[in-house]
Write a protein that holds these residues in place. Structure first.
Motif, mmCIF file in Angstrom:
data_model
loop_
_atom_site.group_PDB
_atom_site.id
_atom_site.type_symbol
_atom_site.label_atom_id
_atom_site.label_comp_id
_atom_site.label_asym_id
_atom_site.label_seq_id
_atom_site.Cartn_x
_atom_site.Cartn_y
_atom_site.Cartn_z
ATOM 1 N N CYS B 264 0.623 51.464 33.900
ATOM 2 C CA CYS B 264 0.934 52.455 34.938
ATOM 3 C C CYS B 264 2.278 53.109 34.610
ATOM 4 O O CYS B 264 3.276 52.404 34.451
ATOM 5 N N CYS B 267 5.140 52.858 37.638
ATOM 6 C CA CYS B 267 5.935 51.643 37.855
ATOM 7 C C CYS B 267 6.183 50.884 36.551
ATOM 8 O O CYS B 267 6.757 49.806 36.566
ATOM 9 N N GLY B 271 3.548 47.249 39.065
ATOM 10 C CA GLY B 271 2.642 47.267 40.218
ATOM 11 C C GLY B 271 3.180 48.191 41.296
ATOM 12 O O GLY B 271 4.308 48.020 41.748
ATOM 13 N N CYS B 272 2.353 49.174 41.674
ATOM 14 C CA CYS B 272 2.793 50.112 42.718
ATOM 15 C C CYS B 272 1.550 50.650 43.420
ATOM 16 O O CYS B 272 0.440 50.195 43.177
ATOM 17 N N CYS B 275 -1.243 52.318 41.097
ATOM 18 C CA CYS B 275 -2.097 51.420 40.329
ATOM 19 C C CYS B 275 -2.642 50.300 41.207
ATOM 20 O O CYS B 275 -3.165 49.318 40.702
HETATM 21 ZN ZN ZN Z 1 1.952 51.369 39.182
#
Ligand code: ZN
Lengths: 796, 340
Positions: B264, B267, B271-272, B275
């Motif tokens: 992604c 981020c 992890g955001c 995604c």
């Molecule tokens: Zn992300």
């Protein structure tokens, strides 16, 4: 999309892997977990409400009439509790809610006043013994309309899994459990099915006949007598509802439960309503009307497979049952169907009728023909346990040509040949056998594929199974320097990109439009081509493939004018289409563009901001032709339904038309609600490419100076400058290399209806310096010809 | 003697002129210098008068020198005159903060820009460009790609039909078949182009979209080669920190099939929301060419292996430029296009 309740899944395999990790690992074996929904247990139909108004009951002193906001409605509820007050939040049991062992809450009249639910006390919610008044919810985190949480029951996670169409086996809990078993290296446990049958022979009470074995290779039937139709027990209801299946009654719920568990769709009929106690599986009659369970009247085709009794159709095979044999509250005896239908057959009918049911989705992907007995027994077992029925002796099983597991040879050498890595033999064996495949021999391995895996047909499919569980991430990227192959001629591509560069360089904004038109847009613009029509367009606006890009550009112009842009220079390169009989349509790559509004993007203080006109566009096009070294092109007057007849110019090279330029006529612009003038062009790229020389060769530049002479002549107004220019070139001799217009004058210095046209003529010799006198004969010849042909006179 | 005398006079005059012009401050001073040297009674005229005393051949020789000096003084004076004029005007009129003359600016559509990036990347890895028709037969779009009539995989793509046998291509994969029919291995092509699906437009669906399909067939081609090519592509497009992930999927024309994801870019894998917390964004599908497909084009699947991959151009453009609605690409709002 398969919804898997983790708590339910644990019936078949035990694990304590964290849910997120399990989801990731499922994704990495091809069962993509798209979403994880954590669910909290709650009462059904009990929500948070807020009392917004209280009135005394007119005929009962102790009762109040409360108006309660429950989010999506305001309910009127009669309440006798002493502690009601306006503004408090309370648990509200809505109509249909079941509290404990009591009957569902109904709307009822309490001493003449309608009450639409109940405000609950702690005791009524089985949260405690306090029955002195209603439970007041002081905690501000309660949102009006939210379900009221229940203390009983446990939390759950629902995995939303995107199951690819090749994996019908994974549209079931057992199928998913099997995959989880391989992932975690654990064994799965299937429910033990044992059926207590009575002495009545099933075969004495029902006869089954398959008339089309191809469409229905197997049909099993069973009878369960003396059932008591009732709402399902809470655990069953909760399980189904947790994955979004509406609970109907115990028998129907059980068939749905077994469908989810085994992946095998079942259907229950009301036995009493089966005429002649006969089941016949046959093709429907063309035009036959069948009323399916959703109360729709369906007109059938002779390809549709129908389950019939002695007299009529009672179920649309593999898709949906009929109202005429449906299980109702008065049903006593149930006939259970567990069959295997041809996937193509089900798909064809479901598609034609626009139906997609849990059953049809599985049958059309391929269910397991050898799992019908397990599924029907599992259902019978649950029915007799939950609905109290008695199971008759034996299954009527019509299976004339049993479908056997297939055999595939797996050569171990093919694994690295496809994947680029070696996988230990032990690993290969363990993966395949955990997937319930049977292996024999060393190399090649003889693999027996169970019938629940219709997707495994060839060696390559087994290789995929191995790497799927071994892990795609174990394959290392190989970055060998790639040999450059003989590049095919990408001439057209290079040319197109060059043109794109030229237009962007000239200040054009590139656009990309949807390549479809409405009927009206087509009619307004084009007559040249027969349009290609789409049979199933999304909307009437996109019924034709475009026959020109110009309508698209007009849409873009309108859109931007409506968003207060004041100048537009846009173009697009793309295909246009025209119908051709007996073959694919013609596709022509064209370049179209339009200019409209102000000449400059920003006003320039030193000059008045001009609006664009036809000659700006013409100049642009002439520059492009120059950049592409296209020689011998010329404009010719043309006609086009959407263009102003005075400014419609066809561009020719030799005798081939390569494009058109013009001014949009005002009636067409009106149809598009565009107020400004718009000038457009459209070129056929192939034709331009054809005339654009592939190679340019340097020619030495002459070192001798040119001789220039200005010539101003007076001609009648109607004579075009183009024709004068053409004539001058014709008679001016070889040394005349350019004729450029530098002035055009109309006014009181010359006669009325006349104009003065002034050209600069340039003469040049490649081999010597020209003397002024040498060009005199040419000038004479030019003046003479202009006089004879156009009655032109020299302006004094 | 006289000869030398006049020549030195010429030289003196030249150096005198140089001095005086340097000290001239404004236009009137320049004008008086002009009169002093070039005027009717000026120094040059006087020298020309002296010239008449010389014999013809010398007169020519000295005359040329005088003429040269005259024209030198003339051009120098006019140069100085111009600069002095400029000095004066600038004091009154010139304002460099006035805006420039802005002719329209052209721009490439973001889809074109991304397409060009993709194409140049694969061209550098030895792929050539192949094209096919947008209106395709059902045979090339489905059947030869191992998606027979009545196969549930046909539902994976909602198709626009011209008639029973002709469709608007739902992917550029049919170009694979056309190329393989026309040439023996090795094949290494990419097929960029427009595709069509019967999808109601929303923020992630457009009925028209661009796809680039890649195909490589030769002896000894494996899944590992495919991973190499796609990861090189990812790094070229998004930077060297980019990682790729392959996970199993299903396409009828490839086996084994995969979906491939990139780290992604919002981020960087942490992890955001974009995604969904996974750190990966889904790009497209890929896989080893199914031997069933080789049967259709009469390639020997024992001798040759190959891989195919696809990618959605809009998807990549959305990730590169942080565009959150695919419809923006087809609206052609100049305010949107002006950003690229
Ligand atoms: Zn992300």
């Amino acid at each position: 999309m398969m919804k898997i309740s983790v708590n339910w899944l644990k019936d078949y395999i035990s694990f304590d892997t964290p849910i997120n990790e399990l989801a990731d690992r499922l994704t990495m074996v091809g069962l993509e977990v798209e979403n994880i929904v954590k669910t909290k247990p709650h009462f059904h139909h009990v929500v948070i409400g807020k009392i917004i108004q209280i009135n005394k009951h007119p005929s009962a002193e102790k009762l109040n009439i409360c108006r309660v906001d429950v989010g999506n409605a305001v309910l009127q509820i009669v309440c006798g509790a002493p502690n009601v007050s306006s503004g408090i939040k309370v648990p509200v049991a809505k109509i249909g809610a079941i509290l404990g062992d009591q009957d569902p809450i109904e709307a009822k009249s309490i001493r003449g006043i309608q009450s639409e639910g109940m405000i609950c006390s702690e005791k009524e919610l089985q949260l405690g013994d306090d029955h002195s008044g209603i439970l007041i919810l002081n905690n501000s985190q309660f949102e009006i309309g939210d379900p009221f949480p229940s203390e009983s029951g446990i939390e759950d996670s629902i995995l939303e899994i995107n199951v690819t169409p090749n994996r019908p086996d994974c549209l079931s809990y057992i199928g998913i459990a099997r995959e989880v078993g391989v992932i975690l290296g654990k064994k799965i446990s299937l429910p033990n099915v044992s059926v207590h049958e009575n002495n009545t022979l099933t075969a004495d009470h029902i006869s089954i006949e398959i008339q089309d074995i191809k469409a229905c290779p197997r049909y099993c039937g069973r009878i369960v007598n003396h059932v008591r139709i009732a709402p399902s027990p809470t655990w069953l209801k909760n399980r189904l509802e947790s994955i979004g299946i509406r609970s109907i009654n115990n028998v129907v719920d059980i068939t749905n439960y077994v469908l989810m568990e085994t992946g095998h769709p079942l259907h229950g009929f009301d036995y009493e309503r089966i005429q002649n106690k006969q089941i016949i599986i046959k093709k429907a009659k063309r035009g036959e009307i069948f009323t399916s369970l959703d109360d729709e009247k369906r007109e059938l085709d002779s390809n549709d497979l129908l389950i019939c009794d002695g007299k009529r159709g009672i179920a649309l095979a593999g898709i949906m049952g009929g109202t005429n044999s449906e299980i109702s509250n008065s049903t006593k005896n149930v006939f259970l169907e567990s069959a295997y239908f041809n996937p193509m057959m089900i798909r064809q009918t479901a598609k034609r009728l626009g139906m997609s049911t849990e059953a049809s989705q599985r049958f059309e992907r391929g269910t397991d023909p050898n799992n019908t007995v397990y599924a029907i027994n599992r259902a019978a077992q649950l029915i007799s346990k939950i609905a109290g029925g008695r199971i008759t002796k034996g299954i009527v099983d019509v299976y004339p040509k049993p479908i056997n597991p297939s055999q595939i040879k797996l050569r171990l050498s093919r694994i690295p040949a496809i994947l680029g890595i070696e996988i230990p033999q032990k690993k290969i064996h363990s993966i395949l056998s955990k997937l319930d495949l049977q292996l024999k021999g060393k190399d090649p391995v003889q693999v027996t594929v169970p019938t629940f895996r219709p997707d495994l047909k060839q060696e390559i499919d087994l290789i995929e199974e191995i790497i799927r569980h071994y892990g795609y991430d174990k394959i290392k990227s190989k970055c060998t320097s790639i040999l450059t192959l003989n590049d095919r001629q990408n001439q057209e591509y290079e040319f197109t990109e060059n043109l794109r560069d030229i237009f962007v360089g000239m200040g054009f904004m590139e656009t990309i439009n949807i390549s479809m038109l409405s009927k009206r847009q087509f009619a307004l613009l084009d007559q040249q081509f027969t349009p290609v029509q789409i049979q199933n367009p999304l909307s009437p606006d996109t019924i034709f493939l475009r026959t020109s890009i110009i309508p698209n550009l007009l849409n873009t112009i309108r859109w931007n004018y409506n968003h207060s842009v004041n100048h537009l220079r846009i173009f697009e390169i793309g295909n246009i289409f025209s119908e051709k009989t007996h073959s694919l349509p013609d596709e022509h790559l064209v370049l179209s563009g339009a200019i409209s509004g102000a000449l400059r993007s920003k006003p320039f203080w030193a000059e008045k901001n001009q609006k664009v006109n036809f000659h700006h566009l013409k100049g642009i096009i002439e520059n492009v032709l120059d950049r592409l070294h296209i020689r011998g092109s010329f404009f010719k007057h043309g006609e086009h339904p959407a263009l102003n007849p005075e400014y419609t110019q066809l561009l020719y090279c030799k005798n081939k038309m390569i494009g058109i330029i013009g001014e949009m006529n005002h009636s067409t612009l009106q149809q598009w609600d565009i107020e400004n003038d718009v000038f457009v062009f459209e070129f056929f790229l192939k034709n331009i490419l054809h005339f654009s020389p592939q190679k340019t060769i340097n020619r030495s530049i002459t070192k001798y100076p040119p001789v220039k002479r200005d010539l101003a002549i007076v001609v009648d107004e109607h004579i075009s400058v183009g024709s004068l220019q053409k004539l001058i070139y014709q008679v001016g001799g070889k040394k005349l290399i350019s004729v450029e217009l530098f002035d055009l004058y109309r006014g009181n210095q010359i006669a009325a209806r006349k104009k003065s046209v002034a050209f600069t003529l340039t003469f040049l010799s490649p081999s010597r310096t020209l003397k002024e006198e040498e060009i005199e004969p040419s000038i004479f010849a030019i003046l003479d010809a202009l006089k004879k042909t156009y009655s032109a006179s020299l302006r004094s | 003697m006289i000869n030398q005398d006049i020549e030195s006079k010429i030289k003196n005059l030249e150096s005198e002129f140089k001095k005086s012009i340097k000290t001239a401050n404004d236009e009137s001073e320049i004008e008086s210098i002009r009169i002093q040297y070039l005027g009717r009674k000026g120094s040059i005229s006087n020298l020309f008068k002296d010239l008449e005393l010389f014999p013809l051949d010398e007169r020519k020789q000295i005359g040329k020198k005088l003429n040269d000096l005259k024209s030198h003084i003339h051009t120098t004076l006019s140069k100085y005159q111009k600069t002095s004029q400029k000095k004066e005007t600038s004091q009154q009129y010139l304002d460099p903060t006035l805006p420039g003359d802005r002719l329209p600016i052209g721009r490439y559509h973001p889809i074109t820009t991304v397409l060009r990036k993709i194409i140049s990347c694969f061209k550098s890895m030895g792929f050539s460009i192949a094209h096919g028709p947008e209106v395709e037969t059902e045979y090339y779009n489905f059947e030869a790609l191992n998606i027979p009539k009545g196969h549930p995989a046909r539902d994976m793509q909602d198709t626009l039909f011209i008639d029973d046998n002709i469709v608007l291509r739902t992917h550029t994969s049919p170009v694979q078949i056309r190329v393989m029919e026309n040439q023996p291995p090795p094949v290494r092509i990419i097929a960029p182009g427009r595709c069509y699906r019967r999808d109601t437009p929303d923020s992630t669906h457009s009925p028209v979209f661009y796809q680039v399909e890649g195909l490589c067939v030769d002896e000894g081609i494996t899944f590992a080669d495919m991973k190499g090519v796609i990861s090189t592509f990812a790094k070229q497009l998004f930077g060297s920190q980019m990682k790729i992930r392959f996970r199993p999927s299903f396409f009828p024309f490839t086996e084994p099939s995969a979906e491939y994801d990139f780290t992604c870019m919002i981020c960087e894998g942490k992890g955001c929301r974009v995604c969904k917390g996974t750190g990966w964004v889904e790009i497209s599908g890929a896989g080893m060419v199914n031997p069933e497909v080789f049967k259709y084009v009469k390639y020997g699947s024992e001798r040759y292996t190959g891989y195919a991959f696809g990618m959605g151009v809009e998807r990549l453009a959305m990730l590169l430029y942080e565009v959150h609605d695919i419809r923006l690409f087809y609206e052609n709002d100049v305010r949107f296009l002006n950003q690229f």
